[in-house]
Design an enzyme around this catalytic site. Structure first.
Site, PDB file in Angstrom:
ATOM      1  N   THR A  12      -7.336  -2.763  -0.310  1.00 24.81           N
ATOM      2  CA  THR A  12      -7.107  -4.042  -0.993  1.00 24.81           C
ATOM      3  C   THR A  12      -5.647  -4.463  -0.906  1.00 24.81           C
ATOM      4  O   THR A  12      -5.327  -5.645  -0.900  1.00 24.81           O
ATOM      5  CB  THR A  12      -7.543  -3.917  -2.465  1.00 24.81           C
ATOM      6  N   SER A  58     -11.369   1.347   2.123  1.00 28.44           N
ATOM      7  CA  SER A  58     -11.439   2.808   1.990  1.00 28.44           C
ATOM      8  C   SER A  58     -12.782   3.307   1.473  1.00 28.44           C
ATOM      9  O   SER A  58     -13.035   4.508   1.472  1.00 28.44           O
ATOM     10  CB  SER A  58     -10.295   3.345   1.133  1.00 28.44           C
ATOM     11  N   THR A  91      -8.020   1.938  -2.907  1.00 27.61           N
ATOM     12  CA  THR A  91      -8.090   2.755  -4.132  1.00 27.61           C
ATOM     13  C   THR A  91      -9.391   3.562  -4.218  1.00 27.61           C
ATOM     14  O   THR A  91      -9.442   4.572  -4.912  1.00 27.61           O
ATOM     15  CB  THR A  91      -7.987   1.873  -5.392  1.00 27.61           C
ATOM     16  N   ASP A  92     -10.449   3.098  -3.533  1.00 30.71           N
ATOM     17  CA  ASP A  92     -11.774   3.687  -3.771  1.00 30.71           C
ATOM     18  C   ASP A  92     -11.850   5.172  -3.445  1.00 30.71           C
ATOM     19  O   ASP A  92     -12.496   5.939  -4.174  1.00 30.71           O
ATOM     20  CB  ASP A  92     -12.838   2.928  -2.962  1.00 30.71           C
TER      21      ASP A  92
HETATM   22  N1  ASP Z   1     -12.513  -1.316  -1.610  1.00 33.96           N
HETATM   23  C1  ASP Z   1     -11.071  -1.239  -1.639  1.00 33.96           C
HETATM   24  C2  ASP Z   1     -10.638  -0.010  -0.864  1.00 33.96           C
HETATM   25  O1  ASP Z   1     -10.764   1.054  -1.388  1.00 33.96           O
HETATM   26  C3  ASP Z   1     -10.608  -1.178  -3.047  1.00 33.96           C
HETATM   27  C4  ASP Z   1      -9.125  -1.098  -3.219  1.00 33.96           C
HETATM   28  O2  ASP Z   1      -8.362  -0.824  -2.329  1.00 33.96           O
HETATM   29  O3  ASP Z   1      -8.709  -1.314  -4.387  1.00 33.96           O
HETATM   30  O4  ASP Z   1     -10.200  -0.142   0.258  1.00 33.96           O
END
Ligand code: ASP
Length: 309
Positions: A12, A58, A91-92
């Protein structure tokens, strides 16, 4: 002059939304790591180098990206001009990559992971501040000879050993699962120096996660065993996301016993956010300690890989 190497993997933090007012409707992994750095005036005076290792959301993290990341880190460890590494990540699955790096890194240089909960185009984008925090943390750590793996987000720093995503949408989405954040010049937990060679295996062992819950009768475990047998593939390990401090439905346990009899390694973790499952004398099933189920899966992969050699 030495530099901080920023490795981009997507997430993200590199995400964009076509309508900045609807920043939840965005696509992760759209901007290059170079664009991310160029957009932050506070970084203009820093000695930085960038490299795009991957460009993914991610949620789709996996072995091939970890191999590419491992290779880039190995190269940076051998490069005298690189004093520290920052990794931009989604973050995932950040807690899984962090846990992997903590296990493999030998601690010669600091590695700092960072991410964002809002895309780069959002009015309240948190990526730029997180990137500045990560670079500063990496520079300070390099200066004092620190060489572990940390995570910098929302003004806090966590050891890669402890960190996990604890909120699905808050800006400060991470915590240490009960462990305190890193403060000031606190020494970082020593990484485990298992080495990067494990990542050279073309295929990782197959380790899946099953959850114990009401009516968990082991149906999925038996289905996986039957599928492995019918397809001639192998199920190597299972992580159980247990209830409480490592308990599970008796019917699931019976199915896991069948899996164990078929040669599957089974570890217990907890589906509870904090505390994990501490090992006790006489455990019928090994306990994964404080790791989350997803992190325990990484640890079991590494265990199985070292048994392969
Ligand atoms: N779906 C995103 C990822 O993990 C979520 C994020 O980065 O906050 O790439």
């Amino acid at each position: 002059m030495s530099h901080v190497l920023i490795l981009g993997t997507g997430g993200t933090i590199a995400g964009t939304a076509s309508d900045p007012g609807r920043s939840w409707a965005y696509r992760a992994a759209q901007l290059s790591v170079e664009q991310l750095v160029d957009a932050v005036p506070e970084l203009a005076a820093c000695a930085l180098a960038t490299r795009q290792v991957a460009q993914i959301d991610s949620k789709d993290m996996g072995w091939v990206t970890w191999q590419a990341l491992g290779q880039a880190i190995e190269g940076a460890m051998a490069d005298e001009a690189t004093s520290a590494i920052v990794i931009t990540h989604g973050t995932d699955t950040l807690e899984e990559t962090a846990c992997l790096l903590h296990a493999l890194h030998d601690g010669r240089k600091p590695i700092v992971l960072t991410a964002a909960m809002r895309p780069a185009t959002a009015p309240d984008a948190d990526g730029p501040a997180n990137l500045v925090q990560a670079v500063q943390l990496a520079q300070a750590a390099a200066q004092r000879g620190e060489g572990g793996v940390a995570v910098a987000l929302a003004g806090q720093a966590w050891s890669a050993r402890d960190v996990r995503k604890a909120h699905s949408h808050a800006i400060d989405a991470f915590d240490g699962g009960g462990a305190a954040p890193l403060q000031g010049h606190d020494p970082w937990p020593q990484p485990e120096a298992r080495g990067w060679h494990g990542l050279r295996h073309a295929q990782p062992p197959r380790v899946e996660v099953v959850t114990s819950h009401a009516d968990a009768d082991g149906w999925l475990v038996d289905a996986a065993l039957a599928h492995a047998q019918a397809s001639g593939s192998k199920l190597d390990g299972l992580i159980v996301a247990c209830t409480g401090h490592g308990t599970m439905h008796e019917k699931l346990e019976a199915a896991l016993q069948r899996a164990r009899d078929a040669g599957v390694l089974v570890w217990r973790s907890s589906r509870v956010a904090r505390g994990g499952v501490q090992p006790r004398d006489g455990d019928a099933w090994p306990a994964a300690g404080a790791w989350t189920p997803a992190q325990a899966r990484v640890r079991l992969l590494l265990e199985l890989l070292s048994a392969r050699r």
